[in-house]
Motif scaffolding. Sequence first.
Motif, PDB file in Angstrom:
ATOM      1  N   TYR A  96      -5.682   1.037  -2.525  1.00  0.00           N
ATOM      2  CA  TYR A  96      -6.193  -0.227  -1.994  1.00  0.00           C
ATOM      3  C   TYR A  96      -6.581  -1.178  -3.126  1.00  0.00           C
ATOM      4  CZ  TYR A  96      -6.589   1.556   2.806  1.00  0.00           C
ATOM      5  OH  TYR A  96      -6.324   2.041   4.054  1.00  0.00           O
TER       6      TYR A  96
ATOM      7  N   SER B  58     -11.147  -4.003   0.987  1.00  0.00           N
ATOM      8  CA  SER B  58     -11.529  -3.953   2.399  1.00  0.00           C
ATOM      9  C   SER B  58     -10.546  -4.747   3.259  1.00  0.00           C
ATOM     10  CB  SER B  58     -12.945  -4.503   2.567  1.00  0.00           C
ATOM     11  OG  SER B  58     -13.302  -4.530   3.922  1.00  0.00           O
TER      12      SER B  58
ATOM     13  N   SER C 120      -7.403  -2.731   3.659  1.00  0.00           N
ATOM     14  CA  SER C 120      -7.668  -1.658   4.619  1.00  0.00           C
ATOM     15  C   SER C 120      -7.632  -2.172   6.052  1.00  0.00           C
ATOM     16  CB  SER C 120      -9.023  -1.020   4.318  1.00  0.00           C
ATOM     17  OG  SER C 120      -9.339  -0.051   5.284  1.00  0.00           O
ATOM     18  N   HIS C 121      -8.252  -3.323   6.284  1.00  0.00           N
ATOM     19  CA  HIS C 121      -8.263  -3.899   7.634  1.00  0.00           C
ATOM     20  C   HIS C 121      -6.854  -4.306   8.069  1.00  0.00           C
ATOM     21  CE1 HIS C 121     -12.646  -4.223   6.996  1.00  0.00           C
ATOM     22  NE2 HIS C 121     -12.684  -4.113   8.315  1.00  0.00           N
TER      23      HIS C 121
ATOM     24  N   ASN D 123     -10.780  10.623   0.354  1.00  0.00           N
ATOM     25  CA  ASN D 123     -10.494   9.419  -0.434  1.00  0.00           C
ATOM     26  C   ASN D 123      -9.068   9.384  -0.984  1.00  0.00           C
ATOM     27  OD1 ASN D 123     -13.005   8.323  -0.001  1.00  0.00           O
ATOM     28  ND2 ASN D 123     -13.889   9.248  -1.839  1.00  0.00           N
TER      29      ASN D 123
ATOM     30  N   ARG E 132      -4.975  -1.121   8.998  1.00  0.00           N
ATOM     31  CA  ARG E 132      -5.464  -0.604  10.284  1.00  0.00           C
ATOM     32  C   ARG E 132      -5.011  -1.475  11.454  1.00  0.00           C
ATOM     33  NH1 ARG E 132      -8.833   3.789   9.909  1.00  0.00           N
ATOM     34  NH2 ARG E 132      -9.822   4.064   7.885  1.00  0.00           N
TER      35      ARG E 132
ATOM     36  N   GLU F 264       0.839  -1.210   0.000  1.00  0.00           N
ATOM     37  CA  GLU F 264       0.000   0.000   0.000  1.00  0.00           C
ATOM     38  C   GLU F 264       0.870   1.254   0.000  1.00  0.00           C
ATOM     39  OE1 GLU F 264      -3.213   2.384  -0.280  1.00  0.00           O
ATOM     40  OE2 GLU F 264      -3.187   0.217  -0.502  1.00  0.00           O
TER      41      GLU F 264
ATOM     42  N   MET G 173      -4.860   8.984   0.124  1.00  0.00           N
ATOM     43  CA  MET G 173      -3.981   8.514   1.196  1.00  0.00           C
ATOM     44  C   MET G 173      -2.598   9.103   1.005  1.00  0.00           C
ATOM     45  SD  MET G 173      -5.054   4.585   1.557  1.00  0.00           S
ATOM     46  CE  MET G 173      -3.877   4.375   2.833  1.00  0.00           C
TER      47      MET G 173
ATOM     48  N   ARG H 254      -5.519   9.956   5.894  1.00  0.00           N
ATOM     49  CA  ARG H 254      -6.605   9.687   4.956  1.00  0.00           C
ATOM     50  C   ARG H 254      -7.488  10.925   4.888  1.00  0.00           C
ATOM     51  NH1 ARG H 254      -5.314   5.527   8.178  1.00  0.00           N
ATOM     52  NH2 ARG H 254      -5.046   3.457   7.267  1.00  0.00           N
TER      53      ARG H 254
END
Length: 106
Positions: free
Chosen positions: A23, A35, A38-39, A58, A42, A17, A60, A55
């Motif tokens: 993403y 998703s 992203s998880h 939309n 995080r 990333e 990054m 962020r």
Amino acid sequence: MVRKLPPFAAVRAFEAEARHLSYTMVADKLCLSPSAISHQVRSLEEYLETKLFERRNNKMRLTLTGNAYARKMTSLLDAFEASTLDAINKASQSIRVLCTPGFAAR
């Protein structure tokens, strides 16, 4: 002694990333959903207890900490890959010795 290491999947997702800042592109390369990427990112931020990306709208952008961590992780993953390829190449090498049955028995 137990090493304090973050989850490898999260590091892998973060490093990709950080290089692509997308993403969707990373998800395609790693065969995951955006998703899931992203998880993973995080979860790494939670593990490190710091933000790695800013962020906004939309978009990054790496934080200073994220940029430094990404450079180090890219270097480490490159070394990891090179070591793996070396091990694969060495494992595939073989030596063939021809000798008489009597010599081989000794």
